[in-house]
Scaffold this active site. Structure first.
Site, mmCIF file in Angstrom:
data_model
loop_
_atom_site.group_PDB
_atom_site.id
_atom_site.type_symbol
_atom_site.label_atom_id
_atom_site.label_comp_id
_atom_site.label_asym_id
_atom_site.label_seq_id
_atom_site.Cartn_x
_atom_site.Cartn_y
_atom_site.Cartn_z
ATOM 1 N N TYR A 438 0.880 -1.711 -0.054
ATOM 2 C CA TYR A 438 0.112 0.329 -0.113
ATOM 3 C C TYR A 438 1.113 1.052 0.042
ATOM 4 C CZ TYR A 438 -0.126 -0.412 5.267
ATOM 5 O OH TYR A 438 0.027 0.401 6.925
ATOM 6 N N GLU A 439 0.431 2.089 -0.169
ATOM 7 C CA GLU A 439 0.911 3.768 -0.841
ATOM 8 C C GLU A 439 2.140 3.427 -2.107
ATOM 9 O OE1 GLU A 439 -0.008 6.215 0.281
ATOM 10 O OE2 GLU A 439 -1.709 5.478 2.036
ATOM 11 N N GLY A 440 1.620 2.521 -2.614
ATOM 12 C CA GLY A 440 2.802 2.092 -3.985
ATOM 13 C C GLY A 440 3.336 0.918 -3.752
#
Lengths: 596, 596
Positions: A438-440
């Site tokens: 998550y968040e890239g």
């Protein structure tokens, strides 16, 4: 298992490596010296150890629960969140003007590590709220800031980030949620957002959704995305947030880990549209969101450190208590605690070295952030800004990837017990796996590292880091101890490998982008290990110095040993990784796509 | 997700590398040539793909359930087990005298891989039954063999292995379960056994527990342990197994993975003792159990291969289907399937290379086992026996450790979807984590590799392997292709690193056992990677040869590319690992034990 905040190691890094004393000389941070840091960390530790940590396993066994559009959080979380808010923890790094405490990121990051170690699922709620506050501070109007930031800082409201849609994961150009202007300055939003962390819950009175959407007629792709505030509850005539907005939680996900953290599917505009307010200018939403995301990416990296620390603590406790088999060196005739066995020590030291290394990496980045904002010299601000920007993908990528290995080793130390859920070690592995996604994902971080952080400035920042490392090498050469010599040798070889990789990334970027991007994650992992190992080497130098004064002997000896271990076992692998990056893409080119 | 048995790659390894055609020349295996193998594999694939694979996720969501001492298996498992038994799969490698088919281990291992890929939890039941059969074949009386083996082979009964007790995990010297002789040749057993896989269930009519226990007056430690048969149901006057024995399932564990496989706590002798029958001689139980365990360890290694294969298949399928982002080389203006992205290719190739490498390692070991038993030349039998013995800890340790990485990468390829349980990728990671723990953790395998497999013969077997690898290097040098040259370079460096490590293990064994054992798992992983990479190099040579004839072009090109990838990315890391083994224990020695 009980959690004990690693205040001593945190303060060592903050004071000795990240030089908090210097940060406290800059305007705005005058009250944020080592003494303040110690007091704040101790207070935070109390909350984390006593309130949040005991709820971690509870949350895993009693996940957030969806019922008719409402989400019921794990029993105990609501009260814990009240205590978190009452303690002022949400405002730690935010401006005093809005009720925050305006402390340096360096102190904030150390506290954030503790909160995440104690309870990763819980900590995600404040993490996202921080992001929403950050975006409003950057791009919100004074009115928006006044309306939304104080209630988020005091814990009455929380914030979320709404990027992903079913067809648009890492690729935000595909965002389809639409926003229709209403003529009164407001918009109505229609669309579906997925993977919204703490997107619906009962911890706070209201939820401030920060939502990416397209205004009709906007350009295609990422240049047509705008950012909106969509509160769950809108103000009534008296100004109180009581009117239900047209945004609803359709379901929450059934996940491998972070089960207490509800991951919502949010439907905007089932009826007449969710009322939203534009943040900043139309079509600049992605730019603002990147500010949130950059902060959130850093914070997720800290989650990696946090998870490693917790897994390490539990593994050490088990290894001290579990008695099994005689020592291989014949030093005892009876079975001993397994911490005496060399392979258990190897596993624990791997966990410890990666935990301390990633902590040092993350805290150095925080200090660079603080310098970038508060240093009195503009040239220093700029060079620290570049340094911080370079480090963010490393913090996010490296600290999270290693946390997965650390959590897995934590299970391994427990043997069969580790596989039994009640032991608690397995939860860390399950929780850890989201961090590199998550968040890239790590690949997205690596793209950022290659493109924006290496190629864009022609490798200047990377070279600057290599020069700083050379300076540390010179100091190691000056020490003369056997450990310093060994670390010196590994660090030099690792830095040279890094230089080669940077050369490759710069030289082949245009000619052979596929090869460069095939090596992008290995480059990120190499750079992360190098910077972490460099900080461990600096720690060794400090510790050798302190040992001469007879200060904190056991702690300092452990620091030396851990730095040495990191050098031999982590840095020592980097020259081999260099080869795999620089020469390793030929195999991919030879592979027929249909044959996978 | 649908599973497709990798028959083509299995047959390639079996025929081209493991030379099944030669095995089929030895007495007893005359009917077991390539054609038989293909027919057997195809038949097995049908069962696995159609019956067992669809039940894999079902079992994860509906685990085995304990109720008042009974264990209810996942719906569908009982019928699947009937089909498994009816197909004769339990007897594949067992003697025709007892209803088996007496096929080589090479064919059996390939089938076992499929069954485990399809459904790991299910496959554990036959795996343990195989172990019980093996032990009885080795040490049971003719009567015991006649009484217990046929019903296990035909699937009416299943078998278990009972070693672990709460205080005795890896250290069996601490076993406390006691066996009291009854004067009539039988014994009564009293004690608690834990972690008993499929220790209680409803798939079959009876369960044959193979139990380690101590007879009163036996010597302390491992030399006082005996092996007993304790059937769940004893024969009645008519000889039918209907009388409930005093062994009961007290509970089953709540585990991270393999949830459909009940892990039982068994209580022996709650009332007047569980009736048991001695296998072989008193106090030689551990010796017999090691026979079972050796077979089981090999089989668990194959589980690692199986899990890697399944995770790889699912990741490839997702990567072909998921469209996201434009290609970095600008080759398309639109978003493409993520399999086009270099980092996704890197992940898939890592998964593929480790899967194929560990499969080749495992199947080569199986062929060595077959040669050790059936080769016409006693000298060859002996050298293959040593080779097999050396390979068993590598198969168990290496193939399982890499399966964890492969499963983790499988999730990563899926991005956020991978973290959602319904996707199925997460199950592989949860299931994989047990493989490096049960039947002896990786550290236990590494102890075996260092002590019994390297030091005991003064490194002879290790040197013999290095010589075989040199022969392959010479062939690579003769090829002249760029891929062969690159693989040659990596393989040579890896072999030299291996030699250094073996030297270190031999030289320091007595002087510095702590250092040697601190490097034992890294030694195992290095040796495993080397042997796997060596087999991949051999595969490359075969594939280049076939490509000249224009045979199976896409398959052979993929084989070359995968071998090259393995060399650059896995073998290339081994020299660095050598350093961490040979020089890496100083940090452990410097670490104060209290400071962990």
């Amino acid at each position: 298992m009980a959690y004990q905040a690693p205040i001593k190691d945190q303060l060592f890094v903050m004071n000795e490596l990240a030089r908090l004393d210097q940060i406290a000389r800059w305007p705005g941070f005058e009250d944020a010296g080592p003494e303040t840091a110690q007091a704040v960390l101790q207070e935070c530790a109390r909350l984390c150890e006593e309130v949040l940590a005991p709820l971690n396993a509870v949350g895993d066994r009693n996940p957030a629960r969806w019922d008719q559009g409402e989400v019921h959080s794990t029993p105990g979380f609501k009260d814990a969140f009240k205590q978190y808010a009452a303690g002022g923890w949400q405002g730690l790094q935010h401006p005093a003007d809005f009720g925050g405490q305006g402390l340096p990121k360096l102190i904030g990051a150390a506290c954030s590590e503790m909160v995440n170690s104690a309870n990763l699922s819980f900590a995600l709620c404040p993490l996202l709220t921080d992001g929403a506050i950050e975006a409003l501070l950057t791009a919100g109007t004074a009115e928006q800031q006044a309306a939304y930031i104080p209630p988020m800082i005091d814990g009455r409201w929380t914030g979320t980030m709404n990027l992903t849609e079913p067809q648009a994961g890492s690729d935000l150009s595909l965002v389809r949620t639409r926003a229709e202007p209403q003529g009164d300055g407001s918009y109505r939003l229609f669309g579906t957002k997925i993977y919204i962390t703490w997107g619906e819950h009962d911890l706070a009175d209201n939820i401030v959704h920060m939502v990416l959407a397209r205004v009709a007629g906007a350009p295609e792709g990422v240049k047509g995305i705008s950012l909106f505030i969509v509160p769950k509850l809108l103000p009534d005539a008296a100004g109180a947030a009581t009117v239900r907005n047209d945004v609803h939680c359709v379901s929450i996900e059934h996940k491998l880990g972070i089960k207490a953290s509800p991951t919502a599917v949010l439907q905007y505009g089932e009826k007449d549209g969710a009322v939203g307010y534009l943040v900043g200018e139309e079509n600049r939403g992605l730019e603002y969101m990147f500010i949130m995301m950059n902060a959130a990416r850093y914070a997720v990296g800290v989650q990696g450190v946090a998870l490693s620390e917790r897994a390490y603590q539990q593994a050490v406790a088990y290894a001290r208590e579990r008695v099994q088999s005689r020592p291989v060196d014949g030093s005892a005739a009876q079975a001993v605690a397994i911490i005496h066995h060399p392979d258990v020590q190897r596993m624990l030291m791997t966990m410890r070295a990666q935990t301390e290394g990633s902590r040092a990496l993350a805290l150095m980045a925080a200090a660079a952030h603080d310098a970038a904002h508060a240093h009195v010299d503009p040239g220093q601000r700029e060079s620290h800004r570049r340094f911080y920007e370079y480090l963010v993908p490393l913090v996010k990528g490296y600290c999270t990837e290693v946390s997965l290995d650390v959590a897995s080793l934590g299970i391994q130390v427990h043997g069969g017990m580790g596989f039994i859920e009640e032991t608690g070690a397995a939860q860390y592995l399950r929780d850890a796996k989201i961090l590199s996604i998550y968040e890239g994902t790590t690949a997205i971080q690596a793209n950022d590292l290659v493109g924006r952080k290496t190629q864009r400035d022609g490798g200047q920042t990377a070279r600057w880091i290599a020069q700083q490392i050379e300076a540390t090498e010179a100091e190691l050469a000056g020490s003369g101890s056997a450990h310093a010599r060994a670390v010196h040798r590994r660090l030099t070889a690792a830095r040279l490998a890094f230089n080669d990789v940077v050369d490759f990334v710069l030289a082949q970027g245009k000619a052979n982008p596929n090869a460069v991007y095939a090596g992008s994650v290995p480059y990120l992992m190499l750079a992360g290990a190098l910077v972490a190992g460099w900080q461990m080497a600096r720690a060794l130098l400090v510790a050798e110095h302190r040992l001469k004064d007879g200060v904190d002997v056991e702690f300092m000896r452990a620091k030396v040993a851990t730095a040495r271990f990191f050098a031999d076992h982590v840095l020592g692998a980097l020259p081999g990784r260099r080869d795999a990056i620089v020469q390793g893409a030929d195999a991919l080119a030879a592979m027929p796509l249909a044959a996978y």
